[in-house]
Design a protein around this motif. Structure first.
Motif, short mmCIF file in Angstrom:
data_model
loop_
_atom_site.label_atom_id
_atom_site.label_comp_id
_atom_site.label_asym_id
_atom_site.label_seq_id
_atom_site.Cartn_x
_atom_site.Cartn_y
_atom_site.Cartn_z
N GLN A 34 0.83 -1.19 0.00
CA GLN A 34 0.00 0.00 0.00
C GLN A 34 0.87 1.25 0.00
OE1 GLN A 34 -2.72 -0.34 3.30
NE2 GLN A 34 -4.20 -1.47 2.04
N ALA A 35 0.30 2.33 -0.49
CA ALA A 35 1.02 3.60 -0.52
C ALA A 35 1.51 3.95 0.88
CB ALA A 35 0.12 4.70 -1.06
N GLY A 36 2.74 4.41 0.93
CA GLY A 36 3.36 4.72 2.21
C GLY A 36 4.18 3.58 2.79
N GLY A 37 4.05 2.41 2.19
CA GLY A 37 4.76 1.24 2.68
C GLY A 37 6.19 1.16 2.16
N SER A 38 6.85 0.05 2.50
CA SER A 38 8.26 -0.14 2.16
C SER A 38 8.49 -1.53 1.57
CB SER A 38 9.12 0.00 3.43
OG SER A 38 8.97 1.27 4.02
N LEU A 39 9.50 -1.62 0.74
CA LEU A 39 9.98 -2.88 0.20
C LEU A 39 11.49 -2.79 0.04
CD1 LEU A 39 7.48 -3.73 -2.72
CD2 LEU A 39 7.77 -5.03 -0.60
N THR A 40 12.15 -3.94 0.11
CA THR A 40 13.58 -3.99 -0.18
C THR A 40 13.83 -5.01 -1.28
OG1 THR A 40 14.23 -3.33 2.05
CG2 THR A 40 15.87 -4.48 0.73
N LEU A 41 14.47 -4.56 -2.34
CA LEU A 41 14.85 -5.43 -3.44
C LEU A 41 16.30 -5.87 -3.27
CD1 LEU A 41 13.35 -3.43 -6.45
CD2 LEU A 41 12.21 -5.04 -4.90
N SER A 42 16.57 -7.11 -3.66
CA SER A 42 17.93 -7.64 -3.59
C SER A 42 18.37 -8.08 -4.98
CB SER A 42 18.00 -8.85 -2.66
OG SER A 42 17.57 -8.50 -1.36
N CYS A 43 19.66 -8.00 -5.23
CA CYS A 43 20.23 -8.42 -6.51
C CYS A 43 21.51 -9.19 -6.23
CB CYS A 43 20.51 -7.20 -7.37
SG CYS A 43 21.28 -7.57 -8.97
N ALA A 44 21.47 -10.50 -6.44
CA ALA A 44 22.65 -11.34 -6.23
C ALA A 44 23.50 -11.32 -7.49
CB ALA A 44 22.22 -12.77 -5.90
N ILE A 45 24.79 -11.08 -7.30
CA ILE A 45 25.71 -10.86 -8.42
C ILE A 45 26.65 -12.05 -8.58
CG2 ILE A 45 27.48 -9.30 -9.33
CD1 ILE A 45 26.37 -7.28 -7.10
N SER A 46 26.73 -12.55 -9.80
CA SER A 46 27.73 -13.55 -10.15
C SER A 46 28.69 -12.91 -11.15
CB SER A 46 27.07 -14.77 -10.78
OG SER A 46 26.19 -15.39 -9.88
N GLY A 47 29.97 -13.12 -10.92
CA GLY A 47 30.95 -12.51 -11.82
C GLY A 47 31.33 -11.13 -11.35
N PHE A 48 31.76 -10.30 -12.29
CA PHE A 48 32.21 -8.94 -12.00
C PHE A 48 33.32 -8.98 -10.95
CE2 PHE A 48 29.71 -6.23 -14.62
CZ PHE A 48 28.65 -7.04 -14.97
#
Length: 120
Positions: free
Chosen positions: A11-25
């Motif tokens: 809902q508006a006003g809420g929070s989320l956290t996105l994750s990105c697992a990296i292979s290489g680099f």
């Protein structure tokens, strides 16, 4: 290879956290970025961070609400999103490239599969 997780509906006003697992680099300095793309619109840069964590960028639309971090030891990038608004609804992609961060999506060498964020 990049693998995202953490999207969902909130809902508006809420929070989320996105994750990105990296292979290489592993061959020197690199840049991690988050882009988003709403239906019918172009993919837009949301935030970037370099592997030294000394250069961070936020778009005006998310500045003060989103936080990008990069944990090199864990090889994971995060996008903490707070005070979400309906206009934040989009598919979110993480991307990576060697060297400096850049504005243009075509400059990025690797992309995740995308994760949907929906704010109502």
């Amino acid at each position: 290879q990049l693998v995202e997780s953490g999207g969902g509906s909130v809902q508006a006003g809420g929070s989320l956290t996105l994750s990105c697992a990296i292979s290489g680099f592993t061959r020197g300095r690199y840049c991690m970025a988050w882009f988003h793309q709403a239906p019918g619109k172009e993919r837009e840069r949301v935030a970037t961070i370099n592997s030294d964590a000394n250069s961070i960028y936020y778009s005006d639309s998310v500045k003060g609400r989103f936080t990008i971090t990069l944990h090199n030891a864990q090889k994971t990038a995060y996008l903490q999103m707070a005070r979400l608004q309906p206009e934040d609804t989009a598919m979110y992609y993480c991307a990576a490239k060697y060297g400096d961060c850049e504005f243009d999506a075509v400059r990025y060498d690797a992309w995740g599969q995308g994760t949907q964020v929906t704010v109502s």
